[in-house]
Design a protein around this motif. Structure first.
Motif, PDB file in Angstrom:
ATOM      1  N   VAL A 315      26.335  48.321   8.228  1.00  0.00           N
ATOM      2  CA  VAL A 315      26.734  48.610   9.609  1.00  0.00           C
ATOM      3  C   VAL A 315      28.206  48.287   9.807  1.00  0.00           C
ATOM      4  O   VAL A 315      28.953  49.058  10.436  1.00  0.00           O
ATOM      5  CB  VAL A 315      25.864  47.805  10.605  1.00  0.00           C
ATOM      6  N   TYR A 316      28.653  47.163   9.245  1.00  0.00           N
ATOM      7  CA  TYR A 316      30.058  46.779   9.381  1.00  0.00           C
ATOM      8  C   TYR A 316      30.972  47.811   8.716  1.00  0.00           C
ATOM      9  O   TYR A 316      31.982  48.226   9.305  1.00  0.00           O
ATOM     10  CB  TYR A 316      30.290  45.399   8.756  1.00  0.00           C
ATOM     11  N   ILE A 317      30.618  48.234   7.531  1.00  0.00           N
ATOM     12  CA  ILE A 317      31.433  49.232   6.827  1.00  0.00           C
ATOM     13  C   ILE A 317      31.466  50.541   7.607  1.00  0.00           C
ATOM     14  O   ILE A 317      32.512  51.187   7.721  1.00  0.00           O
ATOM     15  CB  ILE A 317      30.884  49.456   5.399  1.00  0.00           C
ATOM     16  N   PHE A 318      30.326  50.933   8.168  1.00  0.00           N
ATOM     17  CA  PHE A 318      30.255  52.171   8.930  1.00  0.00           C
ATOM     18  C   PHE A 318      31.250  52.166  10.087  1.00  0.00           C
ATOM     19  O   PHE A 318      31.978  53.129  10.312  1.00  0.00           O
ATOM     20  CB  PHE A 318      28.832  52.372   9.459  1.00  0.00           C
ATOM     21  N   ASN A 323      35.186  56.923   9.326  1.00  0.00           N
ATOM     22  CA  ASN A 323      35.396  57.717  10.530  1.00  0.00           C
ATOM     23  C   ASN A 323      34.176  58.584  10.842  1.00  0.00           C
ATOM     24  O   ASN A 323      34.267  59.543  11.607  1.00  0.00           O
ATOM     25  CB  ASN A 323      36.631  58.600  10.389  1.00  0.00           C
ATOM     26  N   ILE A 324      33.051  58.222  10.238  1.00  0.00           N
ATOM     27  CA  ILE A 324      31.820  58.997  10.450  1.00  0.00           C
ATOM     28  C   ILE A 324      31.414  58.905  11.918  1.00  0.00           C
ATOM     29  O   ILE A 324      31.364  57.825  12.497  1.00  0.00           O
ATOM     30  CB  ILE A 324      30.681  58.461   9.555  1.00  0.00           C
ATOM     31  N   GLY A 325      31.117  60.055  12.517  1.00  0.00           N
ATOM     32  CA  GLY A 325      30.700  60.092  13.912  1.00  0.00           C
ATOM     33  C   GLY A 325      31.833  59.888  14.902  1.00  0.00           C
ATOM     34  O   GLY A 325      31.584  59.656  16.086  1.00  0.00           O
ATOM     35  N   GLN A 326      33.070  60.002  14.451  1.00  0.00           N
ATOM     36  CA  GLN A 326      34.209  59.749  15.323  1.00  0.00           C
ATOM     37  C   GLN A 326      34.301  60.735  16.490  1.00  0.00           C
ATOM     38  O   GLN A 326      34.901  60.441  17.522  1.00  0.00           O
ATOM     39  CB  GLN A 326      35.519  59.795  14.510  1.00  0.00           C
ATOM     40  N   ARG A 333      33.955  54.515  20.849  1.00  0.00           N
ATOM     41  CA  ARG A 333      34.275  53.322  21.638  1.00  0.00           C
ATOM     42  C   ARG A 333      33.746  52.060  20.965  1.00  0.00           C
ATOM     43  O   ARG A 333      34.432  51.038  20.928  1.00  0.00           O
ATOM     44  CB  ARG A 333      33.698  53.458  23.048  1.00  0.00           C
ATOM     45  N   MET A 334      32.528  52.101  20.419  1.00  0.00           N
ATOM     46  CA  MET A 334      31.982  50.915  19.758  1.00  0.00           C
ATOM     47  C   MET A 334      32.792  50.546  18.516  1.00  0.00           C
ATOM     48  O   MET A 334      32.931  49.370  18.171  1.00  0.00           O
ATOM     49  CB  MET A 334      30.518  51.139  19.390  1.00  0.00           C
ATOM     50  N   ARG A 335      33.354  51.557  17.870  1.00  0.00           N
ATOM     51  CA  ARG A 335      34.147  51.304  16.665  1.00  0.00           C
ATOM     52  C   ARG A 335      35.368  50.439  16.973  1.00  0.00           C
ATOM     53  O   ARG A 335      35.827  49.663  16.122  1.00  0.00           O
ATOM     54  CB  ARG A 335      34.550  52.641  16.033  1.00  0.00           C
ATOM     55  N   THR A 336      35.895  50.541  18.198  1.00  0.00           N
ATOM     56  CA  THR A 336      37.069  49.744  18.547  1.00  0.00           C
ATOM     57  C   THR A 336      36.764  48.251  18.566  1.00  0.00           C
ATOM     58  O   THR A 336      37.682  47.425  18.513  1.00  0.00           O
ATOM     59  CB  THR A 336      37.614  50.160  19.932  1.00  0.00           C
ATOM     60  N   ALA A 337      35.486  47.873  18.648  1.00  0.00           N
ATOM     61  CA  ALA A 337      35.114  46.456  18.635  1.00  0.00           C
ATOM     62  C   ALA A 337      35.438  45.802  17.297  1.00  0.00           C
ATOM     63  O   ALA A 337      35.534  44.570  17.203  1.00  0.00           O
ATOM     64  CB  ALA A 337      33.627  46.304  18.947  1.00  0.00           C
ATOM     65  N   PHE A 338      35.624  46.616  16.259  1.00  0.00           N
ATOM     66  CA  PHE A 338      35.903  46.088  14.926  1.00  0.00           C
ATOM     67  C   PHE A 338      37.392  46.142  14.582  1.00  0.00           C
ATOM     68  O   PHE A 338      37.779  45.862  13.458  1.00  0.00           O
ATOM     69  CB  PHE A 338      35.098  46.872  13.878  1.00  0.00           C
ATOM     70  N   ASP A 339      38.213  46.501  15.565  1.00  0.00           N
ATOM     71  CA  ASP A 339      39.655  46.594  15.361  1.00  0.00           C
ATOM     72  C   ASP A 339      40.329  45.333  15.901  1.00  0.00           C
ATOM     73  O   ASP A 339      40.371  45.123  17.123  1.00  0.00           O
ATOM     74  CB  ASP A 339      40.207  47.834  16.078  1.00  0.00           C
TER      75      ASP A 339
END
Length: 491
Positions: A315-318, A323-326, A333-339
């Motif tokens: 999940v972390y790698i995803f 950029n899958i599902g970008q 938006r959820m991806r930004t939580a890991f930035d």
């Protein structure tokens, strides 16, 4: 003297209507109702029906005060949403329900002897200690508004101080745990369905009015609506639904005794997961992440621990390295939580630096109600009112100081550890163990998510937390107290 139970000597049925006082009362009520309907027409009819319904409800709650706890649980979900349609102080209605339940309990004591000792618990003690500290904040020289203290202390301390002993007294049996999950599950599914309506069809006129009055600042980002359902905001909706997904996912995974009940748990867990995703709340990801880690630890199963660890890494790698599902706005938006360089995160860190300097000379904080929405409402000219806290813990730090935050963290971590200890060493019944495991994991997830948003003290999460804590403390006793009926009540 023995009571005469001869049925031929009892007054019942239509014979009761022959009593003069009752007949006069009915006559007066009918006349008053007729005048109200004649003057107000349809509104008068609604008012009269409301009065009759209220009288019926009061009769029920005084006969069975346990109904008050169930009412608080339901209103915890619905109060904020109702306020968008009917301008009433629905939050204070929850206070009123709790007070009414205590009043009903008091009068019930004249009929049957109440076992007040049931409320004696380490959990009750720590909630009292926290309430005492919050009361101490009344003499904090930094506090500038008594009214702000009154409104803010309710979610901070009062609800748990009042509701936890009430649950120990009235909502304290294994079958109550089953009822708790049913109400929670049904209302959470309704929350997701309401979220679907907003996601696919847009908001209704009353919700649009709420957005126009300021809600759009945080709920319409880049022309994209953050889904809030009938909750206070998208952050609360996402975290609450993530909480539901964790708890009911665990229940679904280990329920092998009732196929229909298992399907209910599966449906609720999936609805919770979908609700969390469509909310667009990044911080909600902490609930399944931390809840899942705690679950793996509690299970004490090496293969499951390894499998869960691999899933977590995946999940972390995803999110962090692909950029899958970008193209999907929710995933983006959820991806930004890991930035770590994300702009809003940097703003939060800057605010915390400002607060650190301000609170360095204020070990007891700036006073309960001095920060956040209550600060902006009652003391808009102060430093804390104009410095965003964002986090539940940062808010407690700002308002009660390093001393208050330390006390609070010790209390909730102790409760979590106690619940985990009961799961790992005390509770032997497999299904009861699973249910308490789910509550402990859900609590851990909400505690983590509360760093990013103020979810712990809001409806309905706070109510769910406090009742869940009571069940964590009661569960080991049930195996002794209900030795012969435990399985019947649980299953």
């Amino acid at each position: 003297m023995t009571r005469n139970n001869n049925p031929f000597e009892q007054v019942s049925g239509q014979a009761r209507l022959a009593r003069p006082i009752l007949l006069v009362g009915i006559g007066i009520a009918t006349a008053v109702s007729a005048v109200i309907v004649a003057k107000l027409e349809l509104l008068g009819v609604i008012f009269c029906l409301g009065v009759v319904g209220l009288a019926f409800y009061l009769n029920l709650i005084f006969k069975n005060p346990r109904l008050g706890v169930l009412s608080v649980l339901v209103m915890g979900f619905l109060a904020t949403g109702l306020s968008r349609y009917v301008q009433l102080p629905w939050g204070l209605c929850v206070d009123g329900l709790i007070a009414l339940t205590y009043l009903a309990l008091f009068f019930k004591g004249f009929e049957t002897k109440l076992k007040w000792r049931n409320a004696k618990s380490g959990l009750t003690l720590v909630t009292v200690l926290w309430m005492v500290y919050v009361l101490f904040q009344l003499i904090n020289p930094e506090a500038v508004s008594l009214e702000a203290w009154f409104y803010a202390m309710r979610g901070l301390a009062m609800y748990q101080w009042l509701l936890i002993p009430l649950a120990f007294l009235l909502f304290n049996k294994p079958r109550d745990l089953k009822i708790f999950f049913w109400i929670w599950g049904i209302l959470s599914v309704l929350g997701t369905l309401k979220g679907f309506q907003q996601f696919f069809l847009g908001v209704d006129p009353w919700e649009q009015n709420w957005l126009n009055q300021g809600g759009a600042e945080t709920h319409v980002l880049f022309s994209k609506l953050r889904i809030f359902s009938f909750y206070s905001d998208a952050g609360q909706f996402g975290a609450s639904q993530g909480h539901t997904a964790v708890v009911f996912g665990i229940l679904a995974l280990f329920n092998r005794h009732n196929h229909r009940l298992r399907m209910f748990f599966v449906a609720v867990a999936l609805a919770g997961l979908v609700g969390m995703v469509i909310s667009g709340t990044r911080g909600a990801l902490a609930v399944p992440a931390i809840g899942g880690i705690v679950f793996l630890i509690l299970r004490k199963n090496l293969p499951i621990l390894i499998l869960g660890g691999l899933l977590g890494v995946g999940v972390y790698i995803f999110f962090a390295h692909t950029n899958i599902g970008q193209g999907n706005a929710e995933i983006r938006r959820m991806r930004t939580a890991f930035d770590p360089n994300e702009a809003s995160l940097q703003v939060r860190l800057d605010n915390q630096k400002k607060l650190s300097g301000y609170l360095a000379s204020r070990p007891f904080g700036g006073g309960v109600g001095s920060a956040g929405n209550w600060g902006q409402r009652f003391t808009p000219h102060t430093f804390l009112a104009n410095t965003a806290t964002d986090s539940w813990y940062v808010m407690i730090w700002a308002e009660t100081g390093a001393v208050g935050l330390s006390i609070y963290l010790i209390i909730i971590l102790s409760i979590l550890v106690k619940g985990a200890y009961h799961v790992m060493a005390k509770i032997k019944d497999p299904w009861l163990n699973t249910q308490i495991t789910a509550l402990v994991c859900g609590m851990a997830g909400i505690m983590a998510a509360s760093y990013g948003n103020g979810v712990f003290g809001q409806f309905p999460t706070g109510i769910l937390m406090y009742l869940g804590m009571v069940f964590m403390f009661l569960a080991p006793k049930w195996e002794k107290q209900y030795r012969n009926t435990l399985k019947k009540q649980l299953y």
